[in-house]
Design a protein around this motif. Structure first.
Motif, PDB file in Angstrom:
ATOM      1  N   ASP A  67      -4.386   8.402 -11.928  1.00  0.00           N
ATOM      2  CA  ASP A  67      -5.665   8.418 -11.216  1.00  0.00           C
ATOM      3  C   ASP A  67      -6.422   9.651 -11.681  1.00  0.00           C
ATOM      4  N   TYR A  82      -2.870  -0.860  -2.742  1.00  0.00           N
ATOM      5  CA  TYR A  82      -2.816   0.533  -2.255  1.00  0.00           C
ATOM      6  C   TYR A  82      -2.185   0.631  -0.878  1.00  0.00           C
ATOM      7  N   GLY A  83      -1.834   1.872  -0.497  1.00  0.00           N
ATOM      8  CA  GLY A  83      -1.550   2.172   0.897  1.00  0.00           C
ATOM      9  C   GLY A  83      -2.895   2.235   1.623  1.00  0.00           C
ATOM     10  N   GLU A 116       1.559  -0.225   3.517  1.00  0.00           N
ATOM     11  CA  GLU A 116       1.625  -0.332   2.052  1.00  0.00           C
ATOM     12  C   GLU A 116       1.146  -1.707   1.585  1.00  0.00           C
ATOM     13  N   LYS A 117       0.174  -1.692   0.716  1.00  0.00           N
ATOM     14  CA  LYS A 117      -0.329  -2.889   0.021  1.00  0.00           C
ATOM     15  C   LYS A 117      -0.500  -4.095   0.950  1.00  0.00           C
ATOM     16  N   GLN A 172       9.345   3.343  -0.042  1.00  0.00           N
ATOM     17  CA  GLN A 172       7.896   3.554  -0.078  1.00  0.00           C
ATOM     18  C   GLN A 172       7.524   4.873   0.614  1.00  0.00           C
ATOM     19  N   THR A 196       4.626   5.531   1.628  1.00  0.00           N
ATOM     20  CA  THR A 196       3.771   5.090   2.741  1.00  0.00           C
ATOM     21  C   THR A 196       4.581   4.898   4.026  1.00  0.00           C
ATOM     22  N   VAL A 200      -5.353   4.841  -0.011  1.00  0.00           N
ATOM     23  CA  VAL A 200      -4.785   6.090  -0.534  1.00  0.00           C
ATOM     24  C   VAL A 200      -4.671   5.967  -2.047  1.00  0.00           C
ATOM     25  N   LEU A 209      -0.709  11.800  -8.738  1.00  0.00           N
ATOM     26  CA  LEU A 209      -0.389  10.677  -9.619  1.00  0.00           C
ATOM     27  C   LEU A 209      -1.398  10.742 -10.766  1.00  0.00           C
TER      28      LEU A 209
HETATM   29  C1  G1P Z   1       1.529   3.926  -5.022  1.00  0.00           C
HETATM   30  C2  G1P Z   1       1.672   3.994  -3.505  1.00  0.00           C
HETATM   31  C3  G1P Z   1       0.415   3.467  -2.812  1.00  0.00           C
HETATM   32  C4  G1P Z   1      -0.801   4.233  -3.325  1.00  0.00           C
HETATM   33  C5  G1P Z   1      -0.868   4.122  -4.857  1.00  0.00           C
HETATM   34  C6  G1P Z   1      -1.998   4.975  -5.413  1.00  0.00           C
HETATM   35  O1  G1P Z   1       1.523   2.582  -5.425  1.00  0.00           O
HETATM   36  O2  G1P Z   1       2.817   3.274  -3.131  1.00  0.00           O
HETATM   37  O3  G1P Z   1       0.525   3.630  -1.415  1.00  0.00           O
HETATM   38  O4  G1P Z   1      -1.970   3.714  -2.723  1.00  0.00           O
HETATM   39  O5  G1P Z   1       0.355   4.586  -5.458  1.00  0.00           O
HETATM   40  O6  G1P Z   1      -2.140   4.774  -6.788  1.00  0.00           O
HETATM   41  P1  G1P Z   1       1.763   2.152  -6.962  1.00  0.00           P
HETATM   42  O7  G1P Z   1       0.423   2.302  -7.643  1.00  0.00           O
HETATM   43  O8  G1P Z   1       2.800   3.069  -7.517  1.00  0.00           O
HETATM   44  O9  G1P Z   1       2.197   0.729  -6.923  1.00  0.00           O
END
Ligand code: G1P
Length: 283
Positions: A136, A173-174, A192-193, A231, A233, A205, A133
């Motif tokens: 980050d 986050y997860g 998840e969250k 998800q 997760t 995560v 991603l």
């Molecule tokens: C996603 C995932 C989450 C992870 C996160 C990291 O969430 O669903 O588990 O911890 O990315 O950035 P988002 O940031 O897309 O809401």
């Protein structure tokens, strides 16, 4: 220990970037620059350092800037050469990109990270693949994905990058429940969250994963979860009934460039490490 391969890395880049409007009205958030280099280039370099040979973007119709950015621009190269600025050609199309295959697949509706990853199913030919991603940003001597790959080489299993989150961050986050095994964490569960009361630990995560391609069959069966979205997760949690998944606290400086605070911190950090800007940052 034989070194594992990590030839294919998936970059989900179809998000709206609504936290960065208005600039993201016409520029993908992954193209936001950390001084002169876009976030996506840091992420692609990290994947290449981990051995990636194919970069797969899960994109939307508004993200053609990313496709353009990683294409050769012969017209610009000719103009730079004609105006005695040949040294800049290496910056717009570095040698390390020449042997990389870029693939693009569309996510036609925003429906969660799991749904985005599922779009890459037909392109994944390897047993394991990476996910990055790009918002980050991780700055480290050994790239973060390479660190995960080293754990994957030891375990021959899926590996998630985690960091120690503050209580107030957990809801974004997860979050994993894991048991320490030597220097690695073995997952028992992941949620998840979670709210602070539900969170099984403070290990969250962030945006680096190495997953078994068996995750695709699970994702196809995964029902909408939090916010009605598919998800990743939830699919990882389901995979735990058949497979081991490990997690690893990476070494490096992490900036959540999905937030304005993290983005500004990343720019200041990079500037303070570049000779030309050090004095300006001090002032
Ligand atoms: C996603 C995932 C989450 C992870 C996160 C990291 O969430 O669903 O588990 O911890 O990315 O950035 P988002 O940031 O897309 O809401």
């Amino acid at each position: 220990m034989s070194e594992a391969q990590l030839k294919q890395v998936v970059f989900p880049v179809a998000g709206l970037g609504s936290r960065f409007l208005p600039v993201t009205k016409s520029i993908p958030k992954e193209m936001l620059p950390i001084i002169d280099k876009p976030l996506i280039q840091f992420a692609v370099e990290e994947a290449i350092q981990a051995g990636a040979e194919e970069i797969i973007f899960v994109t939307s119709h508004t993200k053609t800037a990313i496709e353009d950015y990683f294409s050769k621009n012969s017209e610009l190269e000719t103009r730079l050469r004609d105006s005695n600025k040949s040294e800049l050609i290496q910056t717009i199309y570095p040698d390390y990109l020449k042997n990389i295959k870029f693939s693009f697949v569309r996510q036609n509706e925003p429906n969660g990270l799991g749904h985005a990853i599922l779009q890459a199913k037909n392109l994944i030919t390897e047993d394991f693949f990476g996910i990055v991603l790009a918002d980050d940003l991780i700055l480290s001597d050994v790239g973060c994905l390479k660190q995960l790959k080293d754990i994957h080489s030891k375990t021959n299993s899926s590996v998630l990058g985690v960091f120690s989150a503050s209580d107030s961050e957990l809801k974004n986050y997860g979050v994993i429940d894991a048991t320490q095994e030597n220097d690695i964490l073995k997952l028992n569960s992941i949620i998840e969250k979670p709210s602070i009361n539900e969170a099984p630990s403070n290990l969250a995560v962030f945006g680096r994963y190495i997953l078994s391609k068996s995750i695709f069959n699970i994702l196809e069966e995964t029902k909408p979860g939090l916010n009605g979205e598919i998800q990743l997760t939830d699919a990882i949690r389901s995979s735990l009934s058949n497979d081991s998944v490990f997690a690893f606290e990476f070494q490096g400086r992490r900036f959540d460039c999905g937030s304005k605070e993290g983005y500004v911190s990343a720019i200041v950090d990079r500037a303070s490490h570049l000779e030309n800007f050090r004095e300006i940052v001090k002032k």
